[in-house]
Motif scaffolding. Structure first.
Motif, PDB file in Angstrom:
ATOM      1  N   GLY A   1      -3.130  14.199   2.908  1.00 52.95           N
ATOM      2  CA  GLY A   1      -2.650  13.028   2.785  1.00 52.95           C
ATOM      3  C   GLY A   1      -3.413  11.945   3.076  1.00 52.95           C
ATOM      4  N   PHE A   2      -3.476  10.861   2.207  1.00 49.23           N
ATOM      5  CA  PHE A   2      -4.185   9.734   2.256  1.00 49.23           C
ATOM      6  C   PHE A   2      -3.320   8.401   1.862  1.00 49.23           C
ATOM      7  CE2 PHE A   2      -5.418  11.816  -1.430  1.00 49.23           C
ATOM      8  CZ  PHE A   2      -5.323  10.839  -2.422  1.00 49.23           C
ATOM      9  N   ASP A   3      -4.184   7.292   2.446  1.00 53.07           N
ATOM     10  CA  ASP A   3      -3.537   6.130   1.914  1.00 53.07           C
ATOM     11  C   ASP A   3      -4.162   5.505   0.724  1.00 53.07           C
ATOM     12  OD1 ASP A   3      -1.729   6.506   4.048  1.00 53.07           O
ATOM     13  OD2 ASP A   3      -2.978   4.876   5.403  1.00 53.07           O
ATOM     14  N   VAL A   4      -3.502   4.639  -0.029  1.00 53.54           N
ATOM     15  CA  VAL A   4      -4.247   4.163  -1.092  1.00 53.54           C
ATOM     16  C   VAL A   4      -3.780   2.476  -1.100  1.00 53.54           C
ATOM     17  CG1 VAL A   4      -4.422   3.770  -3.522  1.00 53.54           C
ATOM     18  CG2 VAL A   4      -3.877   6.123  -2.579  1.00 53.54           C
ATOM     19  N   GLY A   5      -4.801   1.765  -1.315  1.00 50.51           N
ATOM     20  CA  GLY A   5      -4.569   0.382  -1.335  1.00 50.51           C
ATOM     21  C   GLY A   5      -5.181  -0.362  -2.595  1.00 50.51           C
ATOM     22  N   LEU A   6      -4.528  -1.213  -3.303  1.00 52.78           N
ATOM     23  CA  LEU A   6      -5.305  -1.732  -4.462  1.00 52.78           C
ATOM     24  C   LEU A   6      -5.250  -3.272  -4.570  1.00 52.78           C
ATOM     25  CD1 LEU A   6      -5.310  -0.817  -8.187  1.00 52.78           C
ATOM     26  CD2 LEU A   6      -4.319  -2.936  -7.532  1.00 52.78           C
ATOM     27  N   HIS A   7      -6.307  -3.828  -4.755  1.00 55.51           N
ATOM     28  CA  HIS A   7      -6.089  -5.381  -4.921  1.00 55.51           C
ATOM     29  C   HIS A   7      -6.578  -5.928  -6.218  1.00 55.51           C
ATOM     30  CE1 HIS A   7      -6.766  -4.081  -0.816  1.00 55.51           C
ATOM     31  NE2 HIS A   7      -5.967  -5.060  -0.368  1.00 55.51           N
ATOM     32  N   ASP A   8      -5.743  -6.816  -6.600  1.00 54.10           N
ATOM     33  CA  ASP A   8      -5.898  -7.441  -7.999  1.00 54.10           C
ATOM     34  C   ASP A   8      -6.515  -8.894  -7.726  1.00 54.10           C
ATOM     35  OD1 ASP A   8      -5.961  -8.727 -10.461  1.00 54.10           O
ATOM     36  OD2 ASP A   8      -4.069  -7.582 -11.245  1.00 54.10           O
ATOM     37  N   LEU A   9      -7.850  -9.090  -7.732  1.00 56.35           N
ATOM     38  CA  LEU A   9      -8.452 -10.324  -7.314  1.00 56.35           C
ATOM     39  C   LEU A   9      -8.093 -11.323  -8.276  1.00 56.35           C
ATOM     40  CD1 LEU A   9     -11.824  -8.839  -5.942  1.00 56.35           C
ATOM     41  CD2 LEU A   9      -9.543  -9.244  -4.732  1.00 56.35           C
ATOM     42  N   GLY A  10      -7.614 -11.088  -9.487  1.00 55.93           N
ATOM     43  CA  GLY A  10      -7.532 -12.028 -10.446  1.00 55.93           C
ATOM     44  C   GLY A  10      -5.894 -12.225 -10.370  1.00 55.93           C
ATOM     45  N   ALA A  11      -5.061 -11.863  -9.651  1.00 59.09           N
ATOM     46  CA  ALA A  11      -3.735 -12.184  -9.520  1.00 59.09           C
ATOM     47  C   ALA A  11      -3.431 -13.519  -8.822  1.00 59.09           C
ATOM     48  CB  ALA A  11      -2.938 -11.105  -8.925  1.00 59.09           C
ATOM     49  N   LYS A  12      -2.198 -14.021  -8.897  1.00 65.97           N
ATOM     50  CA  LYS A  12      -1.795 -15.109  -8.309  1.00 65.97           C
ATOM     51  C   LYS A  12      -1.463 -14.610  -6.694  1.00 65.97           C
ATOM     52  CE  LYS A  12       1.615 -18.770  -7.757  1.00 65.97           C
ATOM     53  NZ  LYS A  12       2.687 -19.320  -8.157  1.00 65.97           N
ATOM     54  N   PRO A  13      -2.214 -15.280  -5.602  1.00 69.04           N
ATOM     55  CA  PRO A  13      -1.985 -14.825  -4.071  1.00 69.04           C
ATOM     56  C   PRO A  13      -0.429 -14.854  -3.824  1.00 69.04           C
ATOM     57  CG  PRO A  13      -3.678 -16.544  -3.946  1.00 69.04           C
ATOM     58  CD  PRO A  13      -3.011 -16.413  -5.493  1.00 69.04           C
ATOM     59  N   ALA A  14      -0.098 -14.003  -3.107  1.00 71.17           N
ATOM     60  CA  ALA A  14       1.493 -13.903  -2.593  1.00 71.17           C
ATOM     61  C   ALA A  14       1.878 -15.191  -1.821  1.00 71.17           C
ATOM     62  CB  ALA A  14       1.721 -12.731  -1.619  1.00 71.17           C
ATOM     63  N   THR A  15       2.999 -15.548  -2.028  1.00 68.33           N
ATOM     64  CA  THR A  15       3.499 -16.910  -1.315  1.00 68.33           C
ATOM     65  C   THR A  15       3.869 -16.245  -0.108  1.00 68.33           C
ATOM     66  OG1 THR A  15       4.398 -17.842  -3.380  1.00 68.33           O
ATOM     67  CG2 THR A  15       5.118 -18.592  -1.193  1.00 68.33           C
TER      68      THR A  15
ATOM     69  N   TYR B   1       0.987  -1.287  -0.048  1.00 68.90           N
ATOM     70  CA  TYR B   1      -0.001  -0.019  -0.076  1.00 68.90           C
ATOM     71  C   TYR B   1       0.962   1.387   0.131  1.00 68.90           C
ATOM     72  CZ  TYR B   1      -3.248  -3.592   1.558  1.00 68.90           C
ATOM     73  OH  TYR B   1      -4.181  -4.723   1.843  1.00 68.90           O
ATOM     74  N   ILE B   2       0.319   2.344  -0.415  1.00 75.53           N
ATOM     75  CA  ILE B   2       1.123   3.588  -0.406  1.00 75.53           C
ATOM     76  C   ILE B   2       0.360   4.771   0.318  1.00 75.53           C
ATOM     77  CG2 ILE B   2       2.324   3.178  -2.662  1.00 75.53           C
ATOM     78  CD1 ILE B   2       0.228   4.843  -4.045  1.00 75.53           C
ATOM     79  N   ARG B   3       1.196   5.779   0.702  1.00 75.26           N
ATOM     80  CA  ARG B   3       0.768   6.814   1.240  1.00 75.26           C
ATOM     81  C   ARG B   3       1.059   7.952   0.529  1.00 75.26           C
ATOM     82  NH1 ARG B   3      -2.670   9.240   5.392  1.00 75.26           N
ATOM     83  NH2 ARG B   3      -1.907  11.042   5.829  1.00 75.26           N
ATOM     84  N   ILE B   4      -0.154   8.901   0.166  1.00 79.12           N
ATOM     85  CA  ILE B   4       0.082  10.066  -0.689  1.00 79.12           C
ATOM     86  C   ILE B   4       0.238  11.096   0.298  1.00 79.12           C
ATOM     87  CG2 ILE B   4      -0.837  11.731  -2.295  1.00 79.12           C
ATOM     88  CD1 ILE B   4      -0.532   8.865  -3.141  1.00 79.12           C
TER      89      ILE B   4
ATOM     90  N   LYS C   1      -3.560 -10.605  -2.009  1.00 75.53           N
ATOM     91  CA  LYS C   1      -3.499 -10.023  -3.690  1.00 75.53           C
ATOM     92  C   LYS C   1      -3.406  -8.501  -3.774  1.00 75.53           C
ATOM     93  CE  LYS C   1      -6.490 -14.130  -5.073  1.00 75.53           C
ATOM     94  NZ  LYS C   1      -7.506 -14.345  -6.012  1.00 75.53           N
ATOM     95  N   ALA C   2      -2.790  -8.044  -2.786  1.00 79.52           N
ATOM     96  CA  ALA C   2      -2.418  -6.668  -2.924  1.00 79.52           C
ATOM     97  C   ALA C   2      -1.426  -6.207  -3.749  1.00 79.52           C
ATOM     98  CB  ALA C   2      -1.850  -5.969  -1.251  1.00 79.52           C
ATOM     99  N   ARG C   3      -1.351  -5.206  -4.463  1.00 78.21           N
ATOM    100  CA  ARG C   3      -0.251  -5.111  -5.524  1.00 78.21           C
ATOM    101  C   ARG C   3      -0.172  -3.408  -5.559  1.00 78.21           C
ATOM    102  NH1 ARG C   3      -0.444  -9.589  -5.375  1.00 78.21           N
ATOM    103  NH2 ARG C   3      -0.394 -10.996  -7.171  1.00 78.21           N
ATOM    104  N   CYS C   4       0.874  -2.866  -6.110  1.00 74.74           N
ATOM    105  CA  CYS C   4       1.390  -1.506  -6.199  1.00 74.74           C
ATOM    106  C   CYS C   4       0.553  -0.642  -6.713  1.00 74.74           C
ATOM    107  CB  CYS C   4       2.685  -1.386  -6.512  1.00 74.74           C
ATOM    108  SG  CYS C   4       3.451   0.601  -6.571  1.00 74.74           S
ATOM    109  N   ALA C   5      -0.258   0.328  -6.400  1.00 76.69           N
ATOM    110  CA  ALA C   5      -1.334   1.079  -7.123  1.00 76.69           C
ATOM    111  C   ALA C   5      -0.526   1.500  -8.315  1.00 76.69           C
ATOM    112  CB  ALA C   5      -2.159   1.957  -6.265  1.00 76.69           C
ATOM    113  N   LEU C   6       0.835   1.924  -8.003  1.00 80.74           N
ATOM    114  CA  LEU C   6       1.403   2.954  -9.305  1.00 80.74           C
ATOM    115  C   LEU C   6       1.401   2.008 -10.495  1.00 80.74           C
ATOM    116  CD1 LEU C   6       4.068   4.912  -7.499  1.00 80.74           C
ATOM    117  CD2 LEU C   6       1.819   5.395  -7.602  1.00 80.74           C
TER     118      LEU C   6
END
Length: 447
Positions: free
Chosen positions: A200-214, A91-94, A248-253
């Motif tokens: 300032g605020f936080d941004v979190g993105l989840h790609d539900l079609g992606a392979k889960p992190a190991t 996740y990221i913080r703006i 399934k969290a991913r970098c929003a950028l």
């Protein structure tokens, strides 16, 4: 009613077909026309964005999170897990630019980065350590297509019109107390729509079609929304909407359009724009719960499932900004780290030592062998020693060393164990008598 709904769907289909035909005739306008067709059809059917297939080959996000000119830096979150913060995840913080006063930041506008449905809104009352209310913050959850969900957290003020479209405060449900309320809704927003304002605020993105992190213990990063719904007297569907798919969290950028990624990636760094992110993967804060290693999150009790509001965990990881620097995020959970071991401003132990430093995180340069071993390389049962530790990144040095040992679970069903002890009788690992050992003051953590 049934005939009216059927007619609407037929009209939507005909309109979509016409737009697709126009896209063939005028290829340059094709993507916009197809996008408009999909949006029109979804609205005509009343279908949520979650039911819409994600566009193949197109970025999931279409616009910025906020006016980029207002942004000082973008900080990866999770590597230095503070008490109550999310477990390590990308996740990221703006962070907005500095204001006129010291440590003040300007207010910016949080913008919708894509055409999406707002599916849930949370309202939080922020309190100081003494329980006094300090203000409000909002969390807004979005769904832009079947595989992409994202959220904005710590928004200072939500847009009044948007809140009314969602049903207003009267529609919110309490989660145990008025300090935390939430609402399940479906409000359509377009790219660039105002969501709220914040410094300032936080941004979190989840790609539900992606392979889960190991992960070593993936179940610790999942929560049972139905069980929690019963506890909080909330609907299971609402709980599911506000419970992130952390694995399934991913970098929003990485989900921005290519022409926007460079401008945002260039701002990756610490909260005040002093340290710039280093390395090839500058949005590197992936889930770091590395199997068969010490790197990642460890819990203060063996049964902890990470579902509580305050996460009782420590984190061991590389710094999100500088991968050559490692971090113990202990936050006061290591009793053997005494205030007397923290150097004063003069570099010597004494009464001037900041007692709060023992609740901070420790950082140090990575080494090799058994000294300052990268956490991903810690082997089972071998004793490792860490020296020249510093409170946060610029604080005083620790007058001592930290011993660490990872132990694999003795049975397949039990948790792995991590033992840590701060030793103040030496200031260098080479001064420890061999074989290195604990003195009985070590603290045990679990995974």
């Amino acid at each position: 009613m049934h005939h009216s709904g059927y007619a609407t769907r037929v009209a939507a289909a005909l309109f979509t077909a016409a737009l697709l035909g126009a896209a063939i005739a005028w290829p340059k306008a094709g993507s916009k026309l197809v996008e408009g067709a999909a949006d029109f059809a979804a609205k005509a059917d009343g279908a949520p964005m979650a039911a819409r297939a994600c566009a193949i080959g197109e970025p999931a996000l279409a616009g910025p999170f906020a006016p980029v000119a207002d942004v000082l830096s973008v900080s990866p979150l999770g590597g230095v897990t503070a008490p109550g913060e999310t477990l390590p995840a990308p996740y990221i913080r703006i962070n907005t630019r500095s204001g006129e006063k010291a440590f003040e930041r300007i207010e910016t506008t949080a913008l919708a980065p894509a055409r999406a449905d707002i599916v849930a809104i949370e309202r939080h009352v922020e309190r100081d350590p003494y329980g006094r209310a300090e203000g409000l913050s909002w969390t807004v959850h979005f769904r832009s297509c079947e595989n992409i969900s994202f959220y904005y957290d710590r928004i200072d003020d939500i847009d009044v019109g948007l809140l009314e479209r969602a049903g207003g405060l009267r529609a919110f449900s309490e989660f145990g107390s008025p300090d935390h309320m939430a609402l399940e809704t479906r409000v359509r927003v377009k790219t660039g729509d105002v969501i709220g304002t914040s410094d300032g605020f936080d941004v979190g993105l989840h790609d539900l079609g992606a392979k889960p992190a190991t992960l070593a213990r993936p179940e610790r990063y999942r929560t049972n929304s139905f069980a929690r719904a019963a506890v909080f007297d909330a609907s299971p569907s609402l709980m599911a909407l506000i419970t992130p798919e952390t694995t399934k969290a991913r970098c929003a950028l990485d989900y921005l359009p290519k022409e926007q990624q460079d401008a945002w990636a260039a701002k990756l760094g610490d909260a005040w724009g002093i340290r710039k992110a280093k390395g090839d993967n500058t949005c590197r804060t992936a889930l770091v719960d590395t199997p068969d290693a010490a790197q990642g999150a460890w819990f203060t009790d063996a049964a902890h499932n990470a579902a509580t509001t305050k996460v009782s965990a420590i984190a061991l990881s590389s710094d999100a900004i500088d991968p050559d620097r490692l971090i113990f995020a202990l936050h006061g959970r290591l009793p053997s780290l005494k205030p007397a071991m923290i150097a004063s401003a003069s570099g010597k132990p004494g009464r001037a030592a900041p007692t709060g430093a023992v609740e901070d995180f420790l950082s140090f340069e990575k080494g090799e062998g058994r000294i300052n071993t990268p956490f991903a390389d810690v082997t089972d049962y071998e004793m490792h020693c860490y020296q020249r530790l510093r409170t946060n990144f610029i604080g005083p040095l620790i007058n001592g060393v930290v011993l660490l040992q990872r132990q694999q679970s003795s049975d397949n069903g039990g948790p792995d164990i991590l033992k840590i002890e701060a030793r103040g009788d030496v200031t260098s690992c080479v001064d420890l008598d061999e074989p290195w050992s604990f003195t009985g003051n070590e603290t045990t953590f679990y995974r």
